[in-house]
Enzyme design. Structure first.
Site, PDB file in Angstrom:
ATOM      1  N   ARG A 102       0.839  -1.199   0.150  1.00 36.40           N
ATOM      2  CA  ARG A 102      -0.015   0.014  -0.062  1.00 36.40           C
ATOM      3  C   ARG A 102       1.057   1.244   0.063  1.00 36.40           C
ATOM      4  NH1 ARG A 102      -5.614   1.264   1.358  1.00 36.40           N
ATOM      5  NH2 ARG A 102      -5.600   3.441   2.260  1.00 36.40           N
ATOM      6  N   HIS A 129      -7.064   0.790  -6.986  1.00 39.43           N
ATOM      7  CA  HIS A 129      -7.513   0.209  -5.835  1.00 39.43           C
ATOM      8  C   HIS A 129      -8.283  -1.076  -5.857  1.00 39.43           C
ATOM      9  CE1 HIS A 129      -7.923  -0.016  -1.569  1.00 39.43           C
ATOM     10  NE2 HIS A 129      -8.704   0.811  -1.165  1.00 39.43           N
ATOM     11  N   GLN A 132     -10.428  -3.035  -3.266  1.00 35.44           N
ATOM     12  CA  GLN A 132     -11.644  -2.262  -2.816  1.00 35.44           C
ATOM     13  C   GLN A 132     -12.699  -2.530  -3.860  1.00 35.44           C
ATOM     14  OE1 GLN A 132     -12.631  -0.231   0.135  1.00 35.44           O
ATOM     15  NE2 GLN A 132     -14.286  -0.617  -0.927  1.00 35.44           N
ATOM     16  N   ASP A 226     -16.050   8.684  -2.524  1.00 29.82           N
ATOM     17  CA  ASP A 226     -14.914   8.548  -1.787  1.00 29.82           C
ATOM     18  C   ASP A 226     -14.553  10.031  -1.169  1.00 29.82           C
ATOM     19  OD1 ASP A 226     -12.991   7.392  -0.658  1.00 29.82           O
ATOM     20  OD2 ASP A 226     -11.600   7.482  -2.523  1.00 29.82           O
ATOM     21  N   CYS A 265     -16.232   3.720   0.366  1.00 29.04           N
ATOM     22  CA  CYS A 265     -14.897   2.720   0.655  1.00 29.04           C
ATOM     23  C   CYS A 265     -14.384   3.175   2.035  1.00 29.04           C
ATOM     24  CB  CYS A 265     -13.849   2.742  -0.385  1.00 29.04           C
ATOM     25  SG  CYS A 265     -13.108   4.450  -0.413  1.00 29.04           S
ATOM     26  N   ARG A 293     -14.043  -6.600   1.721  1.00 30.47           N
ATOM     27  CA  ARG A 293     -12.737  -6.490   1.627  1.00 30.47           C
ATOM     28  C   ARG A 293     -12.077  -7.502   2.099  1.00 30.47           C
ATOM     29  NH1 ARG A 293     -10.046  -1.639   1.473  1.00 30.47           N
ATOM     30  NH2 ARG A 293      -8.224  -2.810   1.584  1.00 30.47           N
TER      31      ARG A 293
END
Length: 306
Positions: A102, A129, A132, A226, A265, A293
């Site tokens: 990440r 991503h 996600q 988001d 998310c 997730r």
């Protein structure tokens, strides 16, 4: 499927295979059935950019699969003090069975995969991503297809409202790949790249880019948003001004279909990108999305590490 670096690494069949495995693992979890399919495997979890959900879901996921997740922050690695990605990838490949990264730059994840000898999973970069979005699409499948409301993704429209950044990129690719109609609304100056617009143009009649949020949200079955700003961005006040009309609220929901679901998310900045009212009305699906997730990532790890 050797790595998961971005959604474009996956075919439609790959995505549906991940869903099938994730739903099976989710059922095992709910019914307290042990499933140590990664027994004695170790996943290195490299965090240049911190996260609540990514760390906990990967670490718990490896535990449930019978393996171990090893947390590695920038402070724990010589990578944070000048060691090359090449040397780090070569070394960690001798110790680990897989790695999740990440970080900020997509190139770092791509370079690690190129130079290492183990599967690499992108836990988030500024460009993509994928974990996600697999969870997002799995949630759409659960609420819209598995319930019998729709026959397939082909019948559904997804609308993303926000920054033309990693989530927009991955939702465009993932949504179109599984057959959805996809619309994206970004303010001027924060639009998706020409690369993403070109990708969308390969799906005639299925993709819409707009600056107008109501145009994008029209007849949507799924609305996704988001945060307007995230770690490493210092233009917060400018972003708040640019995005002030890009909020999912009761007025915007009138443009969507009746029964539309809302995804986020997380973490959510309520009354910025989503109103407190709409978050509260849709929190069950949002927190189910957060749980997914865990299951989607476990499915990815099983596919890559067995």
């Amino acid at each position: 499927m050797k790595h998961l670096l971005k959604m474009a690494d996956l075919t439609k069949d790959d995505i549906f295979d991940i869903f099938e495995t994730a739903e099976k693992l989710k059922s095992y979890n709910k019914n307290k059935i042990e499933h140590p399919v990664l027994k004695n495997k170790t996943l290195g979890m490299i965090f240049i950019k911190s996260s609540t959900r990514t760390r906990v879901s990967f670490e718990v996921g490896m535990h449930q699969l019978g393996g171990k997740g090893l947390f590695l922050s920038a402070n724990d690695l010589q990578l944070g003090r000048g060691e090359s990605i090449y040397d780090t990838a070569k070394t960690l490949s001798r110790y680990l069975d897989g790695v999740m990264i990440r970080t900020y730059a997509q190139k770092d994840v791509e370079d690690f995969a190129e130079h290492g000898d183990i599967p690499v999973i992108n836990g988030l970069t500024d460009y993509a991503h994928p974990c996600q979005v697999l969870a997002d699409l799995m949630t759409v499948k659960e609420y819209k297809i598995n319930t019998g409301k729709y026959k397939s993704f082909d019948d559904l429209k997804l609308c993303f409202i926000g920054d033309g950044f990693n989530m927009a990129n991955s939702l465009i690719v993932g949504g179109l790949t599984v057959g959805m109609n996809v619309a994206v609304a970004n303010p001027k100056g924060y639009e998706i790249t020409n690369e993403m617009k070109d990708f969308g143009s390969k799906f005639p009649g299925k993709f819409l880019f707009a600056n107008d949020v109501k145009e994008a949200a029209k007849d949507a079955d799924v609305l996704v948003t988001d945060v307007w700003y995230s770690m490493g961005q210092d233009d917060i006040e400018e972003r708040k001004a640019a995005f002030k009309d890009y909020r999912i609220d009761a007025e915007l929901m009138k443009s969507a279909k009746g029964g539309a679901i809302v995804l986020h998310c997380l973490p959510a900045h309520k009354d910025e990108e989503i109103s407190s009212e709409i978050f509260s009305l849709h929190e069950n699906v949002i927190f189910e999305e957060a749980e997914n997730r865990l299951h989607a990532q476990k499915a990815v790890m099983v596919k890559l590490m067995t």
